[in-house]
Write a protein that holds these residues in place. Structure first.
Motif, PDB file in Angstrom:
ATOM      1  N   LEU A   7      62.884  67.482  47.719  1.00  0.00           N
ATOM      2  CA  LEU A   7      62.610  67.725  49.028  1.00  0.00           C
ATOM      3  C   LEU A   7      62.916  66.366  49.742  1.00  0.00           C
ATOM      4  CD1 LEU A   7      59.113  69.508  49.231  1.00  0.00           C
ATOM      5  CD2 LEU A   7      61.428  70.358  49.752  1.00  0.00           C
ATOM      6  N   LEU A   8      63.576  66.382  50.842  1.00  0.00           N
ATOM      7  CA  LEU A   8      64.151  65.060  51.249  1.00  0.00           C
ATOM      8  C   LEU A   8      63.528  65.001  52.961  1.00  0.00           C
ATOM      9  CD1 LEU A   8      67.884  66.385  50.610  1.00  0.00           C
ATOM     10  CD2 LEU A   8      66.519  64.597  49.366  1.00  0.00           C
ATOM     11  N   SER A   9      63.824  63.470  53.206  1.00  0.00           N
ATOM     12  CA  SER A   9      63.636  63.167  54.516  1.00  0.00           C
ATOM     13  C   SER A   9      65.149  63.027  55.357  1.00  0.00           C
ATOM     14  CB  SER A   9      63.174  61.794  54.610  1.00  0.00           C
ATOM     15  OG  SER A   9      61.898  62.095  54.380  1.00  0.00           O
ATOM     16  N   LEU A  10      65.405  63.713  56.464  1.00  0.00           N
ATOM     17  CA  LEU A  10      66.525  63.680  57.260  1.00  0.00           C
ATOM     18  C   LEU A  10      66.379  63.459  58.590  1.00  0.00           C
ATOM     19  CD1 LEU A  10      69.416  64.612  56.386  1.00  0.00           C
ATOM     20  CD2 LEU A  10      68.809  66.705  57.349  1.00  0.00           C
ATOM     21  N   ALA A  11      67.122  62.748  58.947  1.00  0.00           N
ATOM     22  CA  ALA A  11      67.190  62.495  60.567  1.00  0.00           C
ATOM     23  C   ALA A  11      68.347  63.092  61.257  1.00  0.00           C
ATOM     24  CB  ALA A  11      67.701  61.051  60.984  1.00  0.00           C
ATOM     25  N   ALA A  12      67.952  63.733  62.453  1.00  0.00           N
ATOM     26  CA  ALA A  12      68.987  64.351  63.317  1.00  0.00           C
ATOM     27  C   ALA A  12      69.058  63.711  64.648  1.00  0.00           C
ATOM     28  CB  ALA A  12      68.426  65.929  63.587  1.00  0.00           C
ATOM     29  N   GLY A  51      60.624  66.714  54.074  1.00  0.00           N
ATOM     30  CA  GLY A  51      60.301  67.914  53.219  1.00  0.00           C
ATOM     31  C   GLY A  51      61.317  68.857  53.232  1.00  0.00           C
ATOM     32  N   ILE A  52      62.394  68.474  53.694  1.00  0.00           N
ATOM     33  CA  ILE A  52      63.673  69.505  53.936  1.00  0.00           C
ATOM     34  C   ILE A  52      64.380  69.616  52.472  1.00  0.00           C
ATOM     35  CG2 ILE A  52      65.928  69.785  54.969  1.00  0.00           C
ATOM     36  CD1 ILE A  52      63.651  70.003  56.935  1.00  0.00           C
ATOM     37  N   PRO A  53      64.424  70.990  52.187  1.00  0.00           N
ATOM     38  CA  PRO A  53      65.367  71.118  50.723  1.00  0.00           C
ATOM     39  C   PRO A  53      66.787  70.905  51.022  1.00  0.00           C
ATOM     40  CG  PRO A  53      64.509  73.185  51.528  1.00  0.00           C
ATOM     41  CD  PRO A  53      63.893  72.435  52.721  1.00  0.00           C
ATOM     42  N   PRO A  54      67.508  70.540  49.965  1.00  0.00           N
ATOM     43  CA  PRO A  54      68.845  70.199  50.203  1.00  0.00           C
ATOM     44  C   PRO A  54      69.720  71.668  50.232  1.00  0.00           C
ATOM     45  CG  PRO A  54      68.236  69.751  47.952  1.00  0.00           C
ATOM     46  CD  PRO A  54      67.123  70.040  48.771  1.00  0.00           C
ATOM     47  N   GLY A  55      70.843  71.678  50.504  1.00  0.00           N
ATOM     48  CA  GLY A  55      71.726  72.773  50.534  1.00  0.00           C
ATOM     49  C   GLY A  55      72.130  73.308  51.916  1.00  0.00           C
TER      50      GLY A  55
END
Length: 99
Positions: A7-12, A51-55
């Protein structure tokens, strides 16, 4: 033991397509079953998701006065400084109608 999920942290970042100025009242929605969540961006046009899954992911971005953006993105499995921020450009309704 079960499979370990990454699970990742990602900015938008949501910006005006013409001026590249941040759009502070935008809403981002992840529409996939594994990522189904929505959030408003901050006053500087950013939102961090944890908590975003990759893909692959389907994203919808809306803001008053702008055309809705439905798009597909790839959430990187190993984010770097170069790909850790997803930028979404929205066209103003008036700009879109003039075409």
């Amino acid at each position: 033991m079960g499979e370990v999920k990454t699970l990742l942290s990602l900015a938008a970042l949501v910006v005006d397509a013409r001026s590249k100025a941040p759009i502070p009242d935008a809403t981002l929605r992840f529409l996939d079953a594994t990522r189904h969540r929505a959030a408003h961006v901050t006053s500087d046009g950013y939102r961090v998701f944890v908590g975003i899954p990759p893909g692959p992911a389907r994203v919808q971005v809306t803001a008053p006065g702008y055309r809705t953006l439905d798009t597909s993105v790839e959430i990187p499995t190993a984010p770097t400084l170069a790909n850790a921020v997803l930028e979404f450009s929205l066209e103003r309704d008036a700009d879109f109608r003039r075409r």
